[in-house]
Design a protein around this motif. Structure first.
Motif, PDB file in Angstrom:
ATOM      1  N   ILE A  84       0.845  -1.194   0.000  1.00 55.97           N
ATOM      2  CA  ILE A  84       0.000   0.000   0.000  1.00 55.97           C
ATOM      3  C   ILE A  84       0.881   1.245   0.000  1.00 55.97           C
ATOM      4  CG2 ILE A  84      -1.622   1.360   1.399  1.00 55.97           C
ATOM      5  CD1 ILE A  84      -2.685  -1.334   2.475  1.00 55.97           C
ATOM      6  N   TYR A  85       0.505   2.214  -0.825  1.00 56.35           N
ATOM      7  CA  TYR A  85       1.117   3.539  -0.767  1.00 56.35           C
ATOM      8  C   TYR A  85       0.039   4.519  -0.333  1.00 56.35           C
ATOM      9  CZ  TYR A  85       3.629   7.786  -2.087  1.00 56.35           C
ATOM     10  OH  TYR A  85       4.239   9.027  -2.064  1.00 56.35           O
ATOM     11  N   LEU A  86       0.130   4.970   0.908  1.00 54.27           N
ATOM     12  CA  LEU A  86      -0.818   5.919   1.490  1.00 54.27           C
ATOM     13  C   LEU A  86      -0.267   7.314   1.283  1.00 54.27           C
ATOM     14  CD1 LEU A  86      -3.345   6.454   3.317  1.00 54.27           C
ATOM     15  CD2 LEU A  86      -1.766   6.277   5.271  1.00 54.27           C
ATOM     16  N   THR A  87      -0.999   8.156   0.536  1.00 50.23           N
ATOM     17  CA  THR A  87      -0.435   9.441   0.155  1.00 50.23           C
ATOM     18  C   THR A  87      -1.404  10.589   0.420  1.00 50.23           C
ATOM     19  OG1 THR A  87       0.550  10.696  -1.691  1.00 50.23           O
ATOM     20  CG2 THR A  87      -1.191   9.143  -2.240  1.00 50.23           C
ATOM     21  N   PHE A  88      -0.826  11.752   0.684  1.00 58.58           N
ATOM     22  CA  PHE A  88      -1.587  12.957   1.022  1.00 58.58           C
ATOM     23  C   PHE A  88      -1.161  14.088   0.086  1.00 58.58           C
ATOM     24  CE2 PHE A  88      -1.200  10.254   4.659  1.00 58.58           C
ATOM     25  CZ  PHE A  88      -2.437  10.309   5.285  1.00 58.58           C
ATOM     26  N   HIS A  89      -2.150  14.730  -0.530  1.00 59.12           N
ATOM     27  CA  HIS A  89      -1.848  15.803  -1.476  1.00 59.12           C
ATOM     28  C   HIS A  89      -1.352  17.059  -0.755  1.00 59.12           C
ATOM     29  CE1 HIS A  89      -5.414  18.207  -0.460  1.00 59.12           C
ATOM     30  NE2 HIS A  89      -6.116  17.076  -0.474  1.00 59.12           N
ATOM     31  N   GLY A  90      -0.658  17.899  -1.502  1.00 63.13           N
ATOM     32  CA  GLY A  90      -0.220  19.173  -0.968  1.00 63.13           C
ATOM     33  C   GLY A  90      -1.287  20.240  -1.105  1.00 63.13           C
ATOM     34  N   GLY A 159       3.462   8.662   2.013  1.00 63.00           N
ATOM     35  CA  GLY A 159       4.157   9.755   1.353  1.00 63.00           C
ATOM     36  C   GLY A 159       3.262  10.956   1.144  1.00 63.00           C
ATOM     37  N   GLY A 160       3.882  12.041   0.721  1.00 62.83           N
ATOM     38  CA  GLY A 160       3.136  13.260   0.444  1.00 62.83           C
ATOM     39  C   GLY A 160       4.067  14.378   0.060  1.00 62.83           C
ATOM     40  N   GLU A 161       3.465  15.457  -0.379  1.00 65.60           N
ATOM     41  CA  GLU A 161       4.211  16.642  -0.786  1.00 65.60           C
ATOM     42  C   GLU A 161       3.752  17.833   0.033  1.00 65.60           C
ATOM     43  OE1 GLU A 161       3.594  17.205  -4.942  1.00 65.60           O
ATOM     44  OE2 GLU A 161       4.396  15.247  -5.510  1.00 65.60           O
ATOM     45  N   SER A 162       4.700  18.640   0.499  1.00 68.66           N
ATOM     46  CA  SER A 162       4.409  19.883   1.208  1.00 68.66           C
ATOM     47  C   SER A 162       3.571  19.597   2.460  1.00 68.66           C
ATOM     48  CB  SER A 162       3.706  20.843   0.239  1.00 68.66           C
ATOM     49  OG  SER A 162       3.648  22.150   0.755  1.00 68.66           O
ATOM     50  N   SER A 163       2.387  20.182   2.573  1.00 67.83           N
ATOM     51  CA  SER A 163       1.538  19.898   3.725  1.00 67.83           C
ATOM     52  C   SER A 163       1.184  18.419   3.785  1.00 67.83           C
ATOM     53  CB  SER A 163       0.265  20.739   3.668  1.00 67.83           C
ATOM     54  OG  SER A 163      -0.457  20.510   2.461  1.00 67.83           O
ATOM     55  N   GLY A 164       1.109  17.760   2.632  1.00 67.18           N
ATOM     56  CA  GLY A 164       0.833  16.337   2.602  1.00 67.18           C
ATOM     57  C   GLY A 164       1.941  15.515   3.229  1.00 67.18           C
ATOM     58  N   ALA A 168       1.521  12.908   6.210  1.00 65.14           N
ATOM     59  CA  ALA A 168       2.039  11.550   6.047  1.00 65.14           C
ATOM     60  C   ALA A 168       2.940  11.163   7.215  1.00 65.14           C
ATOM     61  CB  ALA A 168       2.799  11.438   4.731  1.00 65.14           C
ATOM     62  N   ALA A 169       3.768  12.101   7.679  1.00 68.76           N
ATOM     63  CA  ALA A 169       4.639  11.817   8.818  1.00 68.76           C
ATOM     64  C   ALA A 169       3.819  11.522  10.065  1.00 68.76           C
ATOM     65  CB  ALA A 169       5.582  12.990   9.057  1.00 68.76           C
ATOM     66  N   ALA A 186       8.889   5.600   3.763  1.00 73.02           N
ATOM     67  CA  ALA A 186       8.280   6.926   3.699  1.00 73.02           C
ATOM     68  C   ALA A 186       8.949   7.716   2.585  1.00 73.02           C
ATOM     69  CB  ALA A 186       8.449   7.664   5.031  1.00 73.02           C
ATOM     70  N   VAL A 187       8.135   8.400   1.785  1.00 77.06           N
ATOM     71  CA  VAL A 187       8.629   9.275   0.723  1.00 77.06           C
ATOM     72  C   VAL A 187       8.032  10.652   0.969  1.00 77.06           C
ATOM     73  CG1 VAL A 187       8.703   9.713  -1.752  1.00 77.06           C
ATOM     74  CG2 VAL A 187       8.812   7.363  -0.911  1.00 77.06           C
ATOM     75  N   LEU A 188       8.852  11.574   1.457  1.00 75.78           N
ATOM     76  CA  LEU A 188       8.357  12.851   1.950  1.00 75.78           C
ATOM     77  C   LEU A 188       9.023  13.998   1.189  1.00 75.78           C
ATOM     78  CD1 LEU A 188       8.425  11.917   5.738  1.00 75.78           C
ATOM     79  CD2 LEU A 188       6.476  11.825   4.174  1.00 75.78           C
ATOM     80  N   PHE A 189       8.219  14.697   0.383  1.00 78.27           N
ATOM     81  CA  PHE A 189       8.699  15.798  -0.448  1.00 78.27           C
ATOM     82  C   PHE A 189       8.440  17.139   0.241  1.00 78.27           C
ATOM     83  CE2 PHE A 189       8.584  12.592  -3.694  1.00 78.27           C
ATOM     84  CZ  PHE A 189       9.375  13.032  -4.753  1.00 78.27           C
ATOM     85  N   TYR A 190       9.494  17.890   0.452  1.00 80.91           N
ATOM     86  CA  TYR A 190       9.489  19.281   0.919  1.00 80.91           C
ATOM     87  C   TYR A 190       8.368  19.591   1.912  1.00 80.91           C
ATOM     88  CZ  TYR A 190       6.895  19.270  -3.580  1.00 80.91           C
ATOM     89  OH  TYR A 190       6.085  18.955  -4.642  1.00 80.91           O
ATOM     90  N   GLY A 191       8.350  18.822   3.001  1.00 79.39           N
ATOM     91  CA  GLY A 191       7.316  19.009   4.020  1.00 79.39           C
ATOM     92  C   GLY A 191       7.675  20.082   5.039  1.00 79.39           C
TER      93      GLY A 191
END
Length: 320
Positions: A84-90, A159-164, A168-169, A186-191
């Motif tokens: 599963i990849y659980l992801t949150f939008h920015g 994972g997620g980007e920015s606020s996402g 995710a964290a 975990a794949v965390l972009f510019y949070g």
């Protein structure tokens, strides 16, 4: 540190940044901006799709609890999911939609054999950040229980980007308490991981590319306006100050020109102090949201993230 980029990538980014400097900066603290953009996004969602990948299916699900409904967008590979990849939008916690992420999530689903669960969390235009965090935890619980049982996918990458990435964290910290052995990565972009604002964000320029750095700091203060400085750094709100022991391998990505660059740097350092399994990828000349831009370094970064997700999930299959 992973070296992905060559001089051509950096030169292309420098040329693109000259164009970005001519554009107005987005002020994340202005709620009317968020409402207008969100209305446009919701209207766009009603339009028929012209094309869709043939190797994935997309479904909408809903979770009802305590009188509130949480929508989830599932991107399902045609093959049996490896995990599963659980992801949150920015979207600065105040705007955004999972459907906007369909192109990125569909590639992850197909190439990584991942059941992608994209969360349509509460948008805090009312400054109810607590509801967005509650939704992140509810989505994590659904992924670990119902989704795992339905699709036979046990291992979870978040994972997620920015606020996402912030949400995710927090979702990962919640999952660590529920099912620590099933956390794969975990794949965390510019949070943003310090809701009181890191020193780097506080001294950022209003001329930072794409987003106004000082407006981003004011947005944090607005979302936590009833809290003291100490309360803003509560680990339940600011994952930078949480106990990070027992967390899975992580990839942190941030552009070096991003106002929240320091958040990712410090988070990766603390993650490594606790676990020794974090990779920090600083992106030269990278602005906030750089991986959505038509740049070679964006393509390389996104491919690197997919490779990490695929590796973590396949490790789980080989172990079983």
């Amino acid at each position: 540190m992973t070296l992905l980029y060559d001089e051509r990538d950096i030169g292309e980014a420098e040329r693109f940044n000259r164009v970005l400097r001519l554009l107005p900066r987005y002020h994340t603290d202005r709620r009317m901006n968020a409402r207008v953009i969100q209305a446009i996004l919701r209207a766009w969602e009603t339009l028929p799709r012209l094309s869709r990948r043939s190797d994935v299916d997309i479904e909408e699900r809903s979770i009802d609890r305590d009188g509130r409904t949480l929508r989830l967008r599932l991107v399902i590979p045609r093959q049996r999911p490896a995990g599963i990849y659980l992801t949150f939008h920015g979207g600065a916690w105040v705007m955004g939609t999972p459907r906007f992420d369909d192109p990125i999530n569909s590639r992850i689903a197909a190439e990584c054999r991942a059941l992608v669960i994209s969360v349509d969390h509460h948008l805090a235009v009312d400054d109810r950040l607590d509801l967005a965090i509650e939704d992140a935890r509810r989505a994590a619980e659904w992924a670990a229980a119902e989704a795992a049982a339905e699709f036979g996918a046990e291992r979870i990458v978040a994972g997620g980007e920015s606020s996402g990435a912030h949400l995710a964290a927090l979702a990962l910290l919640h999952l660590r308490a529920l099912c620590p052995d099933r956390l794969a990565g975990a794949v965390l972009f510019y949070g943003a991981y310090d809701m009181a604002g890191t020193p780097g964000l506080r001294r950022s320029s209003s001329r930072s590319l794409l987003i106004d750095g000082q407006a981003a700091y004011r947005n944090l203060l607005r979302l936590t306006s009833q809290l003291t400085e100490e309360q803003r750094r509560d680990p339940r709100l600011s994952p930078l100050f949480a106990d990070l022991s027992g967390m899975p391998p992580a990839l942190f990505v941030a552009g070096e020109m991003d106002p929240v660059f320091e958040d990712s740097l410090r988070m990766a350092e603390r993650w490594n102090e606790a676990n020794g399994n974090a990779e920090f990828l600083p992106v030269p000349r990278g602005a906030h949201g750089f991986n959505r831009l038509p740049l070679s370094m964006a393509r390389k970064t996104n491919a690197h993230a997919r490779q990490r997700i695929r590796h973590w999930l396949e490790c789980g299959l080989s172990a079983s």
